[in-house]
Design a protein around this motif. Structure first.
Motif, PDB file in Angstrom:
ATOM      1  N   HIS A  85      30.767  30.797  46.993  1.00 30.34           N
ATOM      2  CA  HIS A  85      31.904  31.183  46.168  1.00 30.34           C
ATOM      3  C   HIS A  85      32.880  32.027  46.978  1.00 30.34           C
ATOM      4  CE1 HIS A  85      29.218  34.660  46.013  1.00 30.34           C
ATOM      5  NE2 HIS A  85      30.277  35.395  45.712  1.00 30.34           N
ATOM      6  N   GLN A  86      33.982  32.405  46.321  1.00 33.32           N
ATOM      7  CA  GLN A  86      34.978  33.329  46.871  1.00 33.32           C
ATOM      8  C   GLN A  86      35.262  34.393  45.812  1.00 33.32           C
ATOM      9  OE1 GLN A  86      38.090  30.418  47.386  1.00 33.32           O
ATOM     10  NE2 GLN A  86      37.648  30.171  49.572  1.00 33.32           N
ATOM     11  N   ASP A  87      35.435  35.640  46.221  1.00 33.48           N
ATOM     12  CA  ASP A  87      35.718  36.741  45.296  1.00 33.48           C
ATOM     13  C   ASP A  87      37.216  37.031  45.326  1.00 33.48           C
ATOM     14  OD1 ASP A  87      32.958  37.249  44.581  1.00 33.48           O
ATOM     15  OD2 ASP A  87      32.709  38.083  46.587  1.00 33.48           O
ATOM     16  N   LEU A  88      37.947  36.481  44.345  1.00 30.08           N
ATOM     17  CA  LEU A  88      39.405  36.568  44.372  1.00 30.08           C
ATOM     18  C   LEU A  88      39.941  37.531  43.314  1.00 30.08           C
ATOM     19  CD1 LEU A  88      40.138  32.790  45.080  1.00 30.08           C
ATOM     20  CD2 LEU A  88      39.977  34.687  46.698  1.00 30.08           C
ATOM     21  N   VAL A 147      44.907  39.777  46.942  1.00 25.33           N
ATOM     22  CA  VAL A 147      43.574  39.609  47.516  1.00 25.33           C
ATOM     23  C   VAL A 147      43.578  40.170  48.932  1.00 25.33           C
ATOM     24  CG1 VAL A 147      41.827  37.945  48.264  1.00 25.33           C
ATOM     25  CG2 VAL A 147      43.097  37.555  46.139  1.00 25.33           C
ATOM     26  N   PRO A 203      41.896  40.013  52.423  1.00 26.05           N
ATOM     27  CA  PRO A 203      41.181  38.851  52.954  1.00 26.05           C
ATOM     28  C   PRO A 203      39.844  39.129  53.615  1.00 26.05           C
ATOM     29  CG  PRO A 203      42.998  39.433  54.401  1.00 26.05           C
ATOM     30  CD  PRO A 203      43.105  40.326  53.205  1.00 26.05           C
ATOM     31  N   GLU A 260      32.162  27.261  56.341  1.00 26.19           N
ATOM     32  CA  GLU A 260      33.548  27.143  56.786  1.00 26.19           C
ATOM     33  C   GLU A 260      33.941  25.668  56.723  1.00 26.19           C
ATOM     34  OE1 GLU A 260      35.106  29.113  60.556  1.00 26.19           O
ATOM     35  OE2 GLU A 260      34.821  27.033  61.173  1.00 26.19           O
ATOM     36  N   VAL A 279      37.119  36.513  53.031  1.00 26.10           N
ATOM     37  CA  VAL A 279      36.957  36.240  51.606  1.00 26.10           C
ATOM     38  C   VAL A 279      37.221  34.774  51.280  1.00 26.10           C
ATOM     39  CG1 VAL A 279      37.899  36.741  49.320  1.00 26.10           C
ATOM     40  CG2 VAL A 279      37.538  38.593  50.951  1.00 26.10           C
ATOM     41  N   ALA A 280      38.324  34.234  51.785  1.00 28.19           N
ATOM     42  CA  ALA A 280      38.726  32.893  51.371  1.00 28.19           C
ATOM     43  C   ALA A 280      39.242  32.029  52.516  1.00 28.19           C
ATOM     44  CB  ALA A 280      39.801  32.981  50.283  1.00 28.19           C
ATOM     45  N   GLN A 281      40.111  32.582  53.364  1.00 21.82           N
ATOM     46  CA  GLN A 281      40.696  31.814  54.463  1.00 21.82           C
ATOM     47  C   GLN A 281      40.766  32.676  55.712  1.00 21.82           C
ATOM     48  OE1 GLN A 281      44.536  30.546  52.828  1.00 21.82           O
ATOM     49  NE2 GLN A 281      43.711  28.494  52.571  1.00 21.82           N
ATOM     50  N   THR A 322      38.826  27.266  55.218  1.00 21.73           N
ATOM     51  CA  THR A 322      38.377  27.836  53.953  1.00 21.73           C
ATOM     52  C   THR A 322      36.952  28.338  54.092  1.00 21.73           C
ATOM     53  OG1 THR A 322      39.821  26.380  52.676  1.00 21.73           O
ATOM     54  CG2 THR A 322      37.942  27.357  51.514  1.00 21.73           C
ATOM     55  N   ARG A 338      33.507  30.279  52.274  1.00 20.12           N
ATOM     56  CA  ARG A 338      32.757  30.636  51.069  1.00 20.12           C
ATOM     57  C   ARG A 338      31.466  31.319  51.496  1.00 20.12           C
ATOM     58  NH1 ARG A 338      35.364  25.898  49.628  1.00 20.12           N
ATOM     59  NH2 ARG A 338      36.458  26.002  47.614  1.00 20.12           N
TER      60      ARG A 338
END
Length: 229
Positions: free
Chosen positions: A133-136, A141, A143, A166, A190-192, A205, A207
């Protein structure tokens, strides 16, 4: 904090999107945070993962005011990470830049309606896991985030490895397993994050999650630097 090799950490973040920071909390402070889990008044919400398809196990978001040690870590880590975050955004051609002080970034979050604290404690038992998952939590956000293992692998639990994936464009996902000891921390995307390619930088991306716990109990502290709606 004083023993962290930030130059090496930054290089590892650039290379694979995660860096081990070494011991961040002594055993006594880890035990104190684990004991805090059962103090309901210290938390704003509790999530049972299976109810939402997030995995198995549970976690609780700490309420404001945060425990002194968690607040201190959040404030001390952010200024070391903000320059990395700004450099990453520049490489990815993203316009957002992060202020030097965490309080100024939180003011930005709160002005946009993101006022709920996000640091959390997670608890896993046998057979529990956390899906990737990602914590947004909102428009704003930060990073990078930090995880601290509060239990001793091989003594308190077995299994339960911290895992990141990744996804690069037009390529299969790459997995990274991050071994941590009691009180040790890791910082991760976190996400990217940006990756240098033959034609310049591009985005990948990220996770993260936790593999299945085989035995015992595993507790973790998550330090997220943006607040939630």
């Amino acid at each position: 904090m004083q023993g962290i090799d930030w130059a090496t950490a930054e290089a590892e973040l650039d290379a694979v999107g995660v860096a081990r920071l070494g011991p961040l909390l002594p055993a006594g402070e880890c035990q104190a945070l684990v004991a805090l889990y059962d103090e309901e008044a210290r938390f704003r919400s509790r999530v049972v993962m299976a109810r939402h398809g997030f995995g198995r196990g549970e976690y609780q978001y700490l309420a404001y005011p945060l425990p002194d040690r968690v607040q201190a870590l959040r404030e001390a880590l952010y200024p070391r990470l903000a320059p990395i975050a700004n450099r990453w955004n520049e490489r990815m051609s993203l316009p957002v830049r992060y202020p030097a002080a965490h309080a100024d970034f939180l003011a930005r979050c709160h002005a946009a309606g993101q006022a709920r604290p996000t640091p959390l404690l997670l608890r896993y038992g046998p057979g529990d896991y956390n899906c990737l998952h990602q914590d947004l939590y909102g428009e704003h956000v930060f990073p990078l985030q930090v995880v601290v293992l509060l239990s001793a692998p091989g003594e308190d639990f077995s299994g339960g490895e911290f895992v990141l994936t990744e996804q690069r464009p037009r390529m299969q996902s790459r997995a990274e397993v991050v071994p941590l000891g009691l009180g040790e921390a890791a910082v991760f995307a976190v996400a990217q994050r940006p990756v240098q390619g033959s034609r310049g930088d591009y985005r990948v991306t990220m996770r993260h999650g936790v593999s299945r716990l085989r035995s015992g109990a595993r507790h973790t502290l998550g330090i997220i630097f943006h607040d939630a709606r």
